[in-house]
Design a protein around this motif. Structure first.
Motif, mmCIF file in Angstrom:
data_model
loop_
_atom_site.group_PDB
_atom_site.id
_atom_site.type_symbol
_atom_site.label_atom_id
_atom_site.label_comp_id
_atom_site.label_asym_id
_atom_site.label_seq_id
_atom_site.Cartn_x
_atom_site.Cartn_y
_atom_site.Cartn_z
ATOM 1 N N CYS A 1 15.231 49.447 -12.854
ATOM 2 C CA CYS A 1 16.574 49.815 -12.140
ATOM 3 C C CYS A 1 17.618 49.058 -12.675
ATOM 4 O O CYS A 1 17.325 47.839 -12.900
ATOM 5 C CB CYS A 1 16.034 49.206 -10.532
ATOM 6 N N SER A 2 18.520 49.648 -12.909
ATOM 7 C CA SER A 2 19.815 49.142 -13.433
ATOM 8 C C SER A 2 20.634 48.343 -12.403
ATOM 9 O O SER A 2 20.545 48.403 -11.181
ATOM 10 C CB SER A 2 20.573 50.387 -13.952
ATOM 11 N N TYR A 3 21.623 47.518 -12.842
ATOM 12 C CA TYR A 3 22.479 46.408 -11.852
ATOM 13 C C TYR A 3 23.248 47.255 -11.123
ATOM 14 O O TYR A 3 23.245 47.047 -10.068
ATOM 15 C CB TYR A 3 23.262 45.708 -12.728
ATOM 16 N N SER A 4 23.773 48.594 -11.599
ATOM 17 C CA SER A 4 24.694 49.280 -10.800
ATOM 18 C C SER A 4 24.001 50.031 -9.683
ATOM 19 O O SER A 4 24.137 50.139 -8.630
ATOM 20 C CB SER A 4 25.181 50.410 -11.800
ATOM 21 N N GLN A 5 22.566 50.383 -9.917
ATOM 22 C CA GLN A 5 21.655 50.946 -8.739
ATOM 23 C C GLN A 5 21.575 49.881 -7.604
ATOM 24 O O GLN A 5 21.483 50.165 -6.545
ATOM 25 C CB GLN A 5 20.567 51.672 -9.343
ATOM 26 N N MET A 6 21.389 48.802 -8.266
ATOM 27 C CA MET A 6 20.981 47.497 -7.348
ATOM 28 C C MET A 6 22.291 47.350 -6.221
ATOM 29 O O MET A 6 22.070 47.271 -5.330
ATOM 30 C CB MET A 6 20.603 46.422 -8.092
ATOM 31 N N PHE A 7 23.311 47.335 -7.012
ATOM 32 C CA PHE A 7 24.735 46.916 -6.351
ATOM 33 C C PHE A 7 25.112 48.090 -5.481
ATOM 34 O O PHE A 7 25.526 48.009 -4.216
ATOM 35 C CB PHE A 7 25.816 46.707 -7.056
ATOM 36 N N GLU A 8 24.838 49.416 -5.883
ATOM 37 C CA GLU A 8 25.073 50.353 -4.970
ATOM 38 C C GLU A 8 24.204 50.445 -3.957
ATOM 39 O O GLU A 8 24.670 50.774 -2.728
ATOM 40 C CB GLU A 8 24.767 51.550 -5.958
ATOM 41 N N PHE A 9 22.770 50.167 -3.898
ATOM 42 C CA PHE A 9 21.755 49.949 -2.888
ATOM 43 C C PHE A 9 22.361 48.775 -1.866
ATOM 44 O O PHE A 9 22.614 49.071 -0.721
ATOM 45 C CB PHE A 9 20.515 49.763 -3.343
ATOM 46 N N LYS B 1 21.485 57.632 7.502
ATOM 47 C CA LYS B 1 21.994 57.453 6.272
ATOM 48 C C LYS B 1 21.421 56.023 5.534
ATOM 49 O O LYS B 1 21.242 56.031 4.235
ATOM 50 C CB LYS B 1 23.561 57.401 6.144
ATOM 51 N N LEU B 2 21.484 54.964 6.062
ATOM 52 C CA LEU B 2 20.833 53.602 5.745
ATOM 53 C C LEU B 2 19.429 53.959 5.501
ATOM 54 O O LEU B 2 18.688 53.534 4.372
ATOM 55 C CB LEU B 2 21.042 52.619 6.760
ATOM 56 N N TYR B 3 18.596 54.655 6.016
ATOM 57 C CA TYR B 3 17.271 55.010 5.979
ATOM 58 C C TYR B 3 17.127 55.671 4.630
ATOM 59 O O TYR B 3 16.534 55.476 3.870
ATOM 60 C CB TYR B 3 16.703 55.719 7.057
ATOM 61 N N GLN B 4 18.059 56.773 4.510
ATOM 62 C CA GLN B 4 18.113 57.611 3.223
ATOM 63 C C GLN B 4 18.322 56.709 2.220
ATOM 64 O O GLN B 4 17.575 57.101 1.150
ATOM 65 C CB GLN B 4 18.891 58.956 3.454
ATOM 66 N N ALA B 5 19.344 56.090 2.162
ATOM 67 C CA ALA B 5 19.622 55.294 0.974
ATOM 68 C C ALA B 5 18.311 54.137 0.806
ATOM 69 O O ALA B 5 18.384 53.982 -0.730
ATOM 70 C CB ALA B 5 20.994 54.222 1.301
ATOM 71 N N THR B 6 17.648 53.712 1.586
ATOM 72 C CA THR B 6 16.630 52.805 1.082
ATOM 73 C C THR B 6 15.535 53.565 0.688
ATOM 74 O O THR B 6 14.999 53.131 -0.515
ATOM 75 C CB THR B 6 16.118 52.223 2.484
ATOM 76 N N LYS B 7 15.429 54.760 1.021
ATOM 77 C CA LYS B 7 14.340 55.522 0.786
ATOM 78 C C LYS B 7 14.638 55.982 -0.848
ATOM 79 O O LYS B 7 13.928 55.968 -1.675
ATOM 80 C CB LYS B 7 13.980 56.867 1.560
ATOM 81 N N ASN B 8 15.772 56.671 -1.031
ATOM 82 C CA ASN B 8 16.182 56.974 -2.229
ATOM 83 C C ASN B 8 16.086 55.765 -3.308
ATOM 84 O O ASN B 8 15.826 56.078 -4.493
ATOM 85 C CB ASN B 8 17.600 57.478 -2.131
ATOM 86 N N PHE B 9 16.531 54.750 -2.791
ATOM 87 C CA PHE B 9 16.610 53.518 -4.085
ATOM 88 C C PHE B 9 14.963 53.366 -4.227
ATOM 89 O O PHE B 9 14.793 52.809 -5.537
ATOM 90 C CB PHE B 9 17.129 52.126 -3.154
#
Length: 163
Positions: free
Chosen positions: A75-83, A57-65
């Motif tokens: 990239c939006s601030y909300s996307q950065m904080f979500e990552f 899941k962590l790998y997938q989150a990194t790849k998606n980001f």
């Protein structure tokens, strides 16, 4: 001298029942021990699978980001904080190499956004071109990570490596 009574069928049955009870007790004990060993192996395999799931899941989150960061100009601030929220547990699941790698991706995206915001109001010219080139360098590095990321995470995601 006192004479012992002869061993009869009753005595033999008592000895046989006692022996049978002892053998059955030992058999039940052995069965319980085997069940405990199998349960221990199942629990260990479940732990391995859970660890794999959390790491993946962590790998997938990194790849998606990285995909999102490359797909949008900024990239939006909300996307950065979500990552950051999705990868904050990396320190518990991976070695320092992956934690540093995730932090480097985060820093590159943040820097790319900072540069993008700084050249937007500038007129076309030398300074704007320099900043665009600098931002492009970060974006190129992020693009390379789409393939390099798999190699970086593989030592932790190979199921045979999960212990």
């Amino acid at each position: 001298m006192a004479q012992l009574p002869p061993l009869g069928i009753t005595t033999f049955m008592c000895i046989s029942a006692s022996l049978l009870q002892s053998v059955l007790t030992a058999g039940v004990g052995l069965a319980v021990a085997l069940i405990a060993i199998f349960q221990m192996k199942i629990a260990h395999d479940k732990l391995r699978l859970d660890l794999y799931d959390r790491r993946y899941k962590l790998y997938q989150a990194t790849k998606n980001f990285v995909v999102v960061a490359l797909g949008e100009q900024c990239c939006s601030y909300s996307q950065m904080f979500e990552f950051r929220r999705d990868t904050i547990d990396a320190v518990f699941l991976f070695g320092s190499d992956i934690v540093d790698y995730i932090n480097q991706i985060d820093k590159r995206v943040v820097e790319s956004r900072r540069i993008y915001e700084s050249y937007q109001p500038l007129p076309v010219g030398v300074e704007r071109t320099r900043l665009c080139d600098e931002e492009q360098g970060h974006r190129l590095w992020l693009t390379e990570q789409l393939t390099a990321m798999t190699k970086t995470f593989t030592p932790y995601l190979g199921f045979s490596n999960i212990r």
